[in-house]
Design an enzyme around this catalytic site. Structure first.
Site, PDB file in Angstrom:
ATOM      1  N   THR A  80      39.728  51.553  40.193  1.00  0.00           N
ATOM      2  CA  THR A  80      39.788  50.188  39.763  1.00  0.00           C
ATOM      3  C   THR A  80      38.823  49.253  40.253  1.00  0.00           C
ATOM      4  OG1 THR A  80      42.291  50.390  39.375  1.00  0.00           O
ATOM      5  CG2 THR A  80      41.347  48.177  39.935  1.00  0.00           C
ATOM      6  N   CYS A 129      49.702  53.324  37.095  1.00  0.00           N
ATOM      7  CA  CYS A 129      49.235  52.214  37.497  1.00  0.00           C
ATOM      8  C   CYS A 129      49.941  51.016  37.003  1.00  0.00           C
ATOM      9  CB  CYS A 129      47.791  52.119  37.360  1.00  0.00           C
ATOM     10  SG  CYS A 129      46.895  53.428  38.071  1.00  0.00           S
TER      11      CYS A 129
END
Length: 388
Positions: free
Chosen positions: A80, A323
């Site tokens: 990320t 996520c």
């Protein structure tokens, strides 16, 4: 082969590798060796120099195996951060073109106020090359930052990246590849692949959580505005003391993944055939895909119900991305593929590096029972309603 990981239950079968791979023993060993070093890699004394040497060894391994210059391998906390660092670093002065099926790290990672242009996909989940070229060729438009994942985290579908790279080169676009799911599972090469940048993550390789990297093409070291400055580590591109044990584990896991690749395709094909026989739809099944990933939609049964049933039987699978704060929501990936009705009825089965044939056979049997129970339930409702 080491046993599949579990949560303490002897019967648990872990089939959620795209959320995180089980830690490879070799990576755990590398982590412990790195953790035993007392020094900070930025310190100039003897212990600091030892830590620095280990850090640079890991950097050299990752860069060499992924066709990058070590000076352009920027360590981050994971995929990320690597994606967001690329978006913020290369977005100024560019249009941002993002695939409809991208991970939220990219979909939501652009600088505040930046306008995204969406790249549509076809029914198989691959980017529409005709529409991409039409967008890139738009007259008098700013240069583009094109963001596409090499392999989709939910379906495993592979974009035609060679063709995408040729279009980006033709129209002067920077191509950023989210390679988090791809590295260690298919061939990935920064320069040979025509990428301007690539993001990768350690725990999707069988390394530890907490380490990732952004690889940069171009002159080394390539300048890149940091998200936070800190002490100026990583050539001023990512502040903060490097997580040496996690980075060492990531490098070791990458080497093992590339040197001893798993042969997942026969197991995936066996699993998918059993699912189809039970009435499931394999989403993206006609497209080139990762050999470890199956997205299975069971019409009439919500994903959350499937997960609960399978969890009770000891199977660790997921619905879409891992996520999303533990939420089970409708998949934007399947919606983009035109599968709106199935978007809330699909689960993802992703085979880890240490999966065993028996694990797949057990899952196939459990999934068949799950589908049969759905059919029986529908019949009971129809009888109660006087429909049969």
């Amino acid at each position: 082969m080491p046993p599949s990981p579990d949560d303490g239950a002897a019967h648990a079968v872990y089939l959620d590798a795209n959320a995180t791979e089980p830690l490879r023993p070799s990576a755990a060993t590398a982590m412990l060796e790195a953790a035993a070093l007392a020094g900070n890699p930025s310190s100039v004394h003897a212990q600091g120099r030892k830590a620095r040497a280990l850090l640079e060894d890991a950097r050299a391994v990752i860069a060499r195996r992924l066709d990058a210059d070590p000076l352009n391998c920027v360590f981050t906390s994971g995929g990320t951060e690597a994606n967001v660092l690329a978006l913020h670093g290369f977005a100024p002065g560019r249009r941002i073109l993002v695939g409809r099926t991208e991970h939220d790290a990219v979909r939501r990672g652009a600088p505040e106020g930046a306008a995204l242009e969406w790249l549509e996909v076809d029914a198989s989940g691959q980017v529409r090359l005709d529409l991409l070229e039409e967008t890139l060729a738009r007259p008098h438009a700013l240069p583009a930052l094109v963001c596409l994942m090499l392999a989709n985290n939910e379906t495993g579908v592979l974009h035609p990246m060679a063709e995408v790279a040729r279009l980006c080169a033709r129209y002067g676009a920077h191509l950023h590849g989210d390679a988090v799911q791809a590295v260690g599972r298919i061939d990935v090469a920064l320069h040979a692949g025509g990428f301007g940048s690539l993001a990768c993550s350690g725990h999707k390789l069988g390394g530890p959580k907490g380490a990732g990297a952004l690889l940069l093409a171009g002159p080394a070291p390539r300048a890149l505005a940091p998200l936070f400055v800190g002490g100026g580590q990583e050539q001023g591109r990512r502040g903060g003391t490097q997580a040496l044990p996690a980075i060492a584990g990531m490098a070791r896991a990458l080497e093992e993944a590339l040197d001893t690749p798993a042969d997942h395709a026969p197991l995936r094909d066996r699993l998918e055939q059993a699912a189809r026989d039970a009435g499931a739809v394999v989403c993206g099944g006609a497209a080139p895909r990762l050999a470890n990933t199956s997205c299975l939609a069971l019409p009439g049964l919500r994903a959350q119900g499937q997960l609960m049933r399978l969890d009770l039987e000891g199977f660790c699978v997921s619905a879409g991305s891992a996520c999303s704060s533990g939420k089970v929501a409708s998949s934007h990936v399947l919606e983009a593929m035109g599968l709106e009705e199935l978007a809330g009825q699909a689960i993802r089965v992703s085979l880890p590096w240490n999966v065993r044939p028996g694990d797949v056979e057990r899952f196939a049997a459990a999934y068949t029972r799950l589908a049969a129970g759905r059919a029986q339930g529908a019949s009971a409702v129809a009888v109660a309603g006087g429909l049969v």
